[in-house]
Design an enzyme around this catalytic site. Structure first.
Site, short mmCIF file in Angstrom:
data_model
loop_
_atom_site.label_atom_id
_atom_site.label_comp_id
_atom_site.label_asym_id
_atom_site.label_seq_id
_atom_site.Cartn_x
_atom_site.Cartn_y
_atom_site.Cartn_z
N ASP A 1 -18.69 85.73 -96.03
CA ASP A 1 -19.11 85.69 -94.62
C ASP A 1 -20.41 84.91 -94.48
OD1 ASP A 1 -19.03 86.27 -91.91
OD2 ASP A 1 -18.62 88.39 -92.22
N ASP B 1 -13.23 86.73 -84.88
CA ASP B 1 -13.37 88.19 -84.91
C ASP B 1 -12.52 88.84 -83.82
OD1 ASP B 1 -14.99 88.32 -87.07
OD2 ASP B 1 -16.85 88.65 -85.97
C1 GLA Z 1 -18.63 89.46 -89.39
C2 GLA Z 1 -17.19 89.18 -89.70
C3 GLA Z 1 -16.35 90.42 -89.48
C4 GLA Z 1 -16.88 91.54 -90.35
C5 GLA Z 1 -18.36 91.76 -90.07
C6 GLA Z 1 -18.97 92.75 -91.03
O1 GLA Z 1 -18.82 89.69 -88.04
O2 GLA Z 1 -16.73 88.11 -88.92
O3 GLA Z 1 -15.00 90.18 -89.78
O4 GLA Z 1 -16.68 91.23 -91.70
O5 GLA Z 1 -19.10 90.56 -90.16
O6 GLA Z 1 -20.30 92.94 -90.80
#
Ligand code: GLA
Length: 714
Positions: free
Chosen positions: A449, A514
């Protein structure tokens, strides 16, 4: 000695590129459908000689791959830079032309300016995608300050009067705009230090009549995961040009004597039969040249991801119950998302300290990874290696490891700072931590990420470090993949903030957004599909209530929208009712049966006269099978939909078409539908399905249906 005028051509699967030159940088005079083999290029070049209109300079050269102000080109130049107050413009002279595999290198030199330039152009004979890079070398003995170098200037003719561009934001990635190209210069820049949600480095040019299945189009994408600039210019001559390249922050492009800079690759493809055909070329290129799965024939494993099920609330009982439920649903990979490491009760702390939280995991992650493996699933782990919270043990110990620009205060994003990857100590720490986690816990998959933009990314010497950051990230991932060749990596950046071919060369799928809300996802997946095939598109069945949009939708609808991609489940399977769990299990099984068609077949976006009725289709390579997901995102434009025509089936094959799934309340929407599609299925020749199409049932808003096509022996 410079090379005199000349021409050369490159031929791909079904397109041709013709380059012409006259002492200086070559121009791509033709990019289009494949031309006859016996074309005499000299004659062709003569027929491209342009008239000299009134009241212009005495040169009317076409836009070259490297447009130069010094040669009378008054649009946006291919290079901007200087040496102190000198060498701010010039003329590159062609020195030699070097044939390479399926391509050509043009070697140029601007002797007075002491700049050597190599333009590299290839046209892939299988995928039909052309790749362009520029390499600049400072052959002088003082520093050259490079501000801009385009990978190539591509100059389609003026018939390409519309541009599709891709923009968006968190949870609304890959929005597509189709606009008339305005006279003058349109520039789009990305200064976020990652590919960005709002300025995807891609563009498609078309004449107005082009649609998904017919008409000419040229698509361009810069394979780069950092700051970039896109230039689209319509000159008063009628010439068009598109340039893409790295956007340098102050001083990042400085070239010491003897140093060189090479642009990231610009991928360019042409199709004369619609936007779907263009995407199919990009998909083919991704499949054959960009993504390399450690085990190429292995199907993309269905994932269960913990994020929207438990967030930061990790404990043994919940996790093992979720693993049990994942196994029962038919999942094949269990991914432990954020919340597993030290000091991470929420998103205000913990990043940087990549050790299992001793309270949540008293014996480390191994017992959980063993549990997952015992259930027959692979184990995956979420990490955000480039980041650290200011209160982490890591930054407390090494306050100088974060990118910053003293004496200014740093701007935080999601309470976190960005580590300086140009510092080898940082890289060594991250490599050691990641390697230990992967090897100790038999990790098959990292969700990598990256949750914030870069602001004033000064490195240890206070010089701008955004460009170097992206390069160093690539090196770190490459080193890790070399150490663990079976490891797969997902590129996530608050959803789709780092989606491009540069990162995909070293990762294996994206988290495009997301948003697990299927209504929003249809649009995101549509935009994503212009450049990326479905197998690299993470697509999860989210919870009934989408926490990013507030919309609640039934489980089959969520599953059907996720089904073309690399499918996963990101909802709390433990807390679902038995009916929903049974539907998920059945949809996972259907996806497993169909995923080869989606992940290796020819993918289409479906557009209908109703903008709210869209969808996806894939036809197997041998054209024996096809799968369709149709989604009615809002109230239909009319009571009855237009017949659905699926193009490029085999016209001579007979297909049985079955309505394999439909979300409720489809019975209510159709008081009566005496059509065999509703029952045993329709049997028709491909030609009829392509030309007359299928009459569809009536659909309520926010519903979906799935169709399967199987060739049958008549
Ligand atoms: C980001 C990612 C999510 C999740 C969160 C965890 O927002 O895009 O999918 O993994 O972090 O903190």
């Amino acid at each position: 000695m410079s090379a005199p005028s000349g021409q050369c051509r490159l031929d791909g699967r079904d397109s041709t590129l013709i380059f012409c030159w006259n002492q200086g940088p070559p121009a791509l005079l033709y990019q289009g459908a494949k031309l006859t083999d016996n074309l005499d290029l000299e004659t062709f070049a003569l027929t491209r000689i342009r008239p000299l209109p009134q009241a212009v300079l005495d040169v009317v050269d076409p836009v070259s791959l490297h447009p130069e102000g010094g040669r009378g080109f008054l649009g946006y130049p291919g290079l901007v830079g200087r040496r102190d107050l000198a060498d701010w413009d010039g003329q590159q002279k062609l020195q030699s032309i070097e044939p390479i595999d399926h391509g050509v290198l043009f070697h140029l030199h601007d002797e007075p300016r002491k700049l050597a330039l190599t333009l590299r152009c290839t046209l892939d004979p299988e995928t039909d995608v052309a790749v362009f890079t520029s390499q600049l070398k400072n052959s002088g003995d003082t520093d050259f300050d490079l501000d801009w170098l385009c990978a190539a200037a591509i100059a389609p003719d003026a018939a390409y009067s519309e541009a599709l561009s891709f923009h968006g934001r968190w949870c609304a990635e890959f929005e597509v705009s189709r606009d008339h190209i305005m006279p003058g210069l349109t520039m789009k820049e990305n200064r976020r230090g990652r590919t960005s949600h709002d300025a995807f480095p891609g563009l498609i040019l078309t004449p107005p009549s082009t649609d998904q299945n017919q008409g000419a189009c040229i698509g361009l994408h810069l394979g780069w995961s950092g700051n970039h600039r896109m230039v689209l210019e319509k000159l008063s001559s009628g010439d068009l040009q598109v340039q893409m390249g790295v956007l340098f922050l102050g001083g990042e492009g400085q070239l010491k004597p003897g140093a060189q800079f090479e642009t990231p690759p610009l991928y360019v493809a042409f199709a004369d039969n619609g936007l779907n055909a263009l995407s199919q070329k990009f998909h083919d290129h991704v499949r054959k040249r960009i993504v390399s799965f450690p085990t190429p024939d292995k199907p993309r494993p269905v994932i269960v991801n913990t994020w929207e099920a438990i967030y930061f609330n990790h404990n043994w009982d919940s996790l093992t119950a979720l693993v049990d439920a994942a196994a029962a649903a038919g999942a094949e990979r269990f991914v432990l998302d954020d919340g597993w490491f030290e000091g991470r009760p929420d998103d205000t702390s913990g990043l940087g300290d990549w050790f299992a939280d001793p309270d949540k995991y008293p014996n480390g992650l191994k017992p959980l990874s063993d549990y997952v493996h015992d259930k027959g699933l692979e184990f995956g782990l979420w990490v955000e290696p480039e980041m650290a919270n200011p209160n982490s043990q890591l930054l407390t110990k090494h306050p100088d490891w974060a990118l910053s620009l003293a004496p200014y205060p740093v701007v935080e994003g999601r309470n976190q700072l960005v580590l300086d990857l140009s510092n080898n100590d940082v890289i060594d720490y991250l490599f050691e931590r990641l390697s230990a986690l992967v090897s100790e816990n038999n990790v098959a998959y990292l969700k990598w990420d990256m949750n914030r933009d870069l602001v004033m990314p000064g490195n240890t010497h206070n010089t701008a470090g955004a460009y170097q950051q992206t390069r160093a990230l690539y090196v770190l991932i490459d080193r890790l993949c070399e150490q663990f060749p079976a490891l797969e990596i997902e590129s996530c950046a608050s959803g789709g903030g780092r989606v491009d071919y540069g990162i995909l060369e070293r990762t294996h799928r994206f988290w495009p957004s997301d948003s697990n809300d299927p209504v929003e996802r249809v649009a995101i997946q549509t935009g994503f599909s212009y450049f990326f095939p479905p197998e690299v598109m993470g697509a999860h069945i989210g919870p009934e209530w989408a926490h990013t949009s507030g919309r609640g939708l039934d489980v089959l609808f969520r599953a059907l929208v996720a089904s073309p991609g690399h499918m996963g489940i990101e909802a709390d399977l433990r807390k679902m009712g038995d009916d929903d769990r049974a539907i998920i299990k059945a949809e996972v099984a259907r996806h497993k049966a169909d995923r080869k068609i989606w992940h290796t077949g020819t993918f289409f976006r479906i557009e209908t006269p109703d903008p709210a009725l869209t969808g996806f289709a894939s036809i197997s390579k041998n054209k024996d099978q096809a799968r369709v997901v149709l989604v009615q995102t809002a109230r239909p434009a009319s009571a009855l939909a237009a017949p659905l025509k699926i193009c490029r089936l085999d016209p001579d094959k007979i297909y049985k078409v079955v309505l394999s799934a439909a979300t409720g309340p489809i019975e209510k929407a159709n008081r009566k539908f005496d059509n065999p599609l509703w029952g045993q299925g329709v049997v028709l020749p491909g030609s009829v399905l392509m030309q007359a199409g299928l009459v569809l049932p009536a659909l309520y808003a926010q519903t979906a249906l799935a169709l399967s096509f199987e060739a049958v022996v008549p």
